[in-house]
Design a protein around this motif. Sequence first.
Motif, mmCIF file in Angstrom:
data_model
loop_
_atom_site.group_PDB
_atom_site.id
_atom_site.type_symbol
_atom_site.label_atom_id
_atom_site.label_comp_id
_atom_site.label_asym_id
_atom_site.label_seq_id
_atom_site.Cartn_x
_atom_site.Cartn_y
_atom_site.Cartn_z
ATOM 1 N N THR A 1 -26.561 -74.123 47.079
ATOM 2 C CA THR A 1 -25.468 -73.751 47.965
ATOM 3 C C THR A 1 -24.633 -74.977 48.275
ATOM 4 O O THR A 1 -25.147 -75.974 48.759
ATOM 5 C CB THR A 1 -26.028 -73.169 49.278
ATOM 6 N N GLY A 2 -23.340 -74.922 48.034
ATOM 7 C CA GLY A 2 -22.472 -76.063 48.297
ATOM 8 C C GLY A 2 -22.202 -76.230 49.763
ATOM 9 O O GLY A 2 -22.163 -75.270 50.531
ATOM 10 N N ARG A 3 -21.993 -77.472 50.199
ATOM 11 C CA ARG A 3 -21.691 -77.756 51.590
ATOM 12 C C ARG A 3 -20.199 -77.989 51.737
ATOM 13 O O ARG A 3 -19.638 -78.862 51.080
ATOM 14 C CB ARG A 3 -22.459 -78.995 52.072
ATOM 15 N N ASN A 4 -19.540 -77.201 52.575
ATOM 16 C CA ASN A 4 -18.110 -77.357 52.797
ATOM 17 C C ASN A 4 -17.906 -78.303 53.958
ATOM 18 O O ASN A 4 -17.817 -77.895 55.095
ATOM 19 C CB ASN A 4 -17.488 -75.983 53.088
ATOM 20 N N GLN A 5 -17.843 -79.616 53.686
ATOM 21 C CA GLN A 5 -17.789 -80.610 54.731
ATOM 22 C C GLN A 5 -16.376 -80.865 55.235
ATOM 23 O O GLN A 5 -16.180 -81.632 56.165
ATOM 24 C CB GLN A 5 -18.398 -81.926 54.234
ATOM 25 N N HIS A 6 -15.377 -80.247 54.626
ATOM 26 C CA HIS A 6 -14.000 -80.520 55.028
ATOM 27 C C HIS A 6 -13.291 -79.236 55.468
ATOM 28 O O HIS A 6 -12.105 -79.091 55.322
ATOM 29 C CB HIS A 6 -13.240 -81.160 53.872
ATOM 30 N N CYS A 7 -14.073 -78.283 56.013
ATOM 31 C CA CYS A 7 -13.515 -76.996 56.399
ATOM 32 C C CYS A 7 -12.712 -77.145 57.689
ATOM 33 O O CYS A 7 -13.246 -77.581 58.702
ATOM 34 C CB CYS A 7 -14.655 -75.993 56.606
ATOM 35 N N ASN A 8 -11.438 -76.804 57.634
ATOM 36 C CA ASN A 8 -10.561 -76.934 58.794
ATOM 37 C C ASN A 8 -10.683 -75.709 59.683
ATOM 38 O O ASN A 8 -10.731 -74.584 59.201
ATOM 39 C CB ASN A 8 -9.119 -77.104 58.308
ATOM 40 N N ILE A 9 -10.720 -75.918 61.011
ATOM 41 C CA ILE A 9 -10.863 -74.816 61.961
ATOM 42 C C ILE A 9 -9.780 -73.760 61.768
ATOM 43 O O ILE A 9 -9.990 -72.577 61.977
ATOM 44 C CB ILE A 9 -10.841 -75.358 63.415
ATOM 45 N N ASN A 10 -8.583 -74.199 61.315
ATOM 46 C CA ASN A 10 -7.470 -73.270 61.159
ATOM 47 C C ASN A 10 -7.550 -72.448 59.872
ATOM 48 O O ASN A 10 -6.755 -71.540 59.670
ATOM 49 C CB ASN A 10 -6.144 -74.041 61.187
ATOM 50 N N CYS B 1 -12.842 -68.984 54.643
ATOM 51 C CA CYS B 1 -13.680 -70.114 54.234
ATOM 52 C C CYS B 1 -14.849 -69.637 53.377
ATOM 53 O O CYS B 1 -15.560 -68.708 53.756
ATOM 54 C CB CYS B 1 -14.188 -70.845 55.480
ATOM 55 N N ASN B 2 -15.055 -70.246 52.224
ATOM 56 C CA ASN B 2 -16.171 -69.921 51.323
ATOM 57 C C ASN B 2 -16.147 -68.464 50.856
ATOM 58 O O ASN B 2 -17.178 -67.906 50.513
ATOM 59 C CB ASN B 2 -17.516 -70.221 52.002
ATOM 60 N N GLY B 3 -14.984 -67.839 50.892
ATOM 61 C CA GLY B 3 -14.868 -66.481 50.381
ATOM 62 C C GLY B 3 -15.444 -65.421 51.290
ATOM 63 O O GLY B 3 -15.627 -64.276 50.881
ATOM 64 N N VAL B 4 -15.744 -65.763 52.552
ATOM 65 C CA VAL B 4 -16.328 -64.787 53.471
ATOM 66 C C VAL B 4 -15.226 -63.921 54.070
ATOM 67 O O VAL B 4 -14.217 -64.433 54.557
ATOM 68 C CB VAL B 4 -17.097 -65.491 54.607
ATOM 69 N N CYS B 5 -15.403 -62.617 54.044
ATOM 70 C CA CYS B 5 -14.441 -61.692 54.629
ATOM 71 C C CYS B 5 -14.959 -61.244 55.988
ATOM 72 O O CYS B 5 -16.036 -60.657 56.091
ATOM 73 C CB CYS B 5 -14.255 -60.483 53.712
ATOM 74 N N ASP C 1 -20.709 -73.698 57.401
ATOM 75 C CA ASP C 1 -21.561 -73.319 56.271
ATOM 76 C C ASP C 1 -22.790 -72.550 56.745
ATOM 77 O O ASP C 1 -23.214 -71.583 56.109
ATOM 78 C CB ASP C 1 -22.002 -74.564 55.504
ATOM 79 N N THR C 2 -23.353 -72.982 57.854
ATOM 80 C CA THR C 2 -24.521 -72.302 58.419
ATOM 81 C C THR C 2 -24.156 -70.872 58.810
ATOM 82 O O THR C 2 -24.871 -69.921 58.460
ATOM 83 C CB THR C 2 -25.039 -73.059 59.656
ATOM 84 N N LEU C 3 -23.057 -70.705 59.532
ATOM 85 C CA LEU C 3 -22.655 -69.375 59.993
ATOM 86 C C LEU C 3 -22.225 -68.486 58.832
ATOM 87 O O LEU C 3 -22.485 -67.276 58.837
ATOM 88 C CB LEU C 3 -21.532 -69.503 61.021
ATOM 89 N N ASN C 4 -21.601 -69.060 57.830
ATOM 90 C CA ASN C 4 -21.230 -68.270 56.652
ATOM 91 C C ASN C 4 -22.464 -67.768 55.909
ATOM 92 O O ASN C 4 -22.459 -66.676 55.341
ATOM 93 C CB ASN C 4 -20.352 -69.089 55.714
ATOM 94 N N SER C 5 -23.532 -68.561 55.921
ATOM 95 C CA SER C 5 -24.765 -68.108 55.262
ATOM 96 C C SER C 5 -25.359 -66.914 55.990
ATOM 97 O O SER C 5 -26.018 -66.071 55.385
ATOM 98 C CB SER C 5 -25.782 -69.255 55.174
ATOM 99 N N VAL C 6 -25.131 -66.822 57.294
ATOM 100 C CA VAL C 6 -25.586 -65.660 58.069
ATOM 101 C C VAL C 6 -24.677 -64.464 57.790
ATOM 102 O O VAL C 6 -25.141 -63.332 57.620
ATOM 103 C CB VAL C 6 -25.620 -65.982 59.578
ATOM 104 N N LEU C 7 -23.377 -64.710 57.734
ATOM 105 C CA LEU C 7 -22.431 -63.628 57.450
ATOM 106 C C LEU C 7 -22.675 -62.987 56.084
ATOM 107 O O LEU C 7 -22.382 -61.810 55.874
ATOM 108 C CB LEU C 7 -20.999 -64.172 57.503
ATOM 109 N N ALA D 1 -28.503 -75.622 63.399
ATOM 110 C CA ALA D 1 -27.061 -75.475 63.171
ATOM 111 C C ALA D 1 -26.554 -76.179 61.919
ATOM 112 O O ALA D 1 -25.362 -76.084 61.605
ATOM 113 C CB ALA D 1 -26.290 -75.977 64.392
ATOM 114 N N ASP D 2 -27.426 -76.877 61.195
ATOM 115 C CA ASP D 2 -26.998 -77.528 59.955
ATOM 116 C C ASP D 2 -27.821 -77.079 58.753
ATOM 117 O O ASP D 2 -27.814 -77.717 57.708
ATOM 118 C CB ASP D 2 -27.064 -79.052 60.093
#
Length: 297
Positions: free
Chosen positions: A1-10, A15-19, A54-60, A125-126
């Motif tokens: 699983t890749g880590r998206n370390q530069h994900c902007n809040i906006n 992000c990461n293809g999550v709908c 990334d953590t929350l997207n893995s839950v989604l 959380a990480d």
Amino acid sequence: TGRNQHCNINSYEFCNGVCYRKSKSVDEKNEENQEMQLVSVIIPVYNAQKYLADTLNSVLKQSIADYEVILVNDGSQDSSLEICRFYADKDPRFKVIDKKNGGVSGARNRGMEVANGKYLLFIDADDELLPNTLEHMTQTAENEKADVVVCSVCRIAADGTRTYQSAKIPPRCMDGSSAVDYLMQGSRLEQGAWNKLFSHELVKDIRFEEGRICNEDKYYCFQALLNAKKVIYLNEDLYLYYQRETSATSSRFSMKKYEDIIYLNEIMYQQAAEMSAIHEQYGRCNLLMTYYYLLKK
């Protein structure tokens, strides 16, 4: 699983293809919050902005939808709280609690106070879950009528090297007494709280030791397993544990850590000794290994 370390809040919405689900009104959220979920995922959050999305997207991305996520912001000084609120605005299953900093134990306990699931699962959380983690663990708990389901862990080092726990330990079904013995042996059963699905009924009166910074989750697991009738160990690496220099286990050793480790392991020894002679032996072995570890430090 890749880590998206530069994900902007906006830009989190895609992000990461999550709908994300369409946002619901406050009244709709309150009504849904009264319904029991299959599982409550409790995530203590402190200055985790770099990895939290990334953590929350893995839950989604879980293969089941019957869960709630309780995000407990423990006085973060970065944008962690804003990230938590963003996800809660996008998905009604996400709930945010904002509290004054008090440590991971207090954050987990606060999450347990409002948890509405039949089962509880703690995530750091990480770290991340595989897409089928919740489905596989809850399905196993339901089918086997287990109080606790434990999965193997994939440990990921800073350089990306992966160590698979499933290669070392075979699957098994055991009673709580045997699980306590495995826990105290250390290498036989992971001592963290984060790779275990607990029956809410089993742990409803158990809390993490607040004010402790080391081994508090080991003692929580000890108490839970002590009261469990049936524990299932899954030989599948369903939890991704990222080893970081900022974690409590990796950070610099201190007298506070020393005191907490001694205090909690001595309590476990005393309680184990009251159970039986064999438990006393495992408890003593655990205590000796603890002293050896501290002497090395």
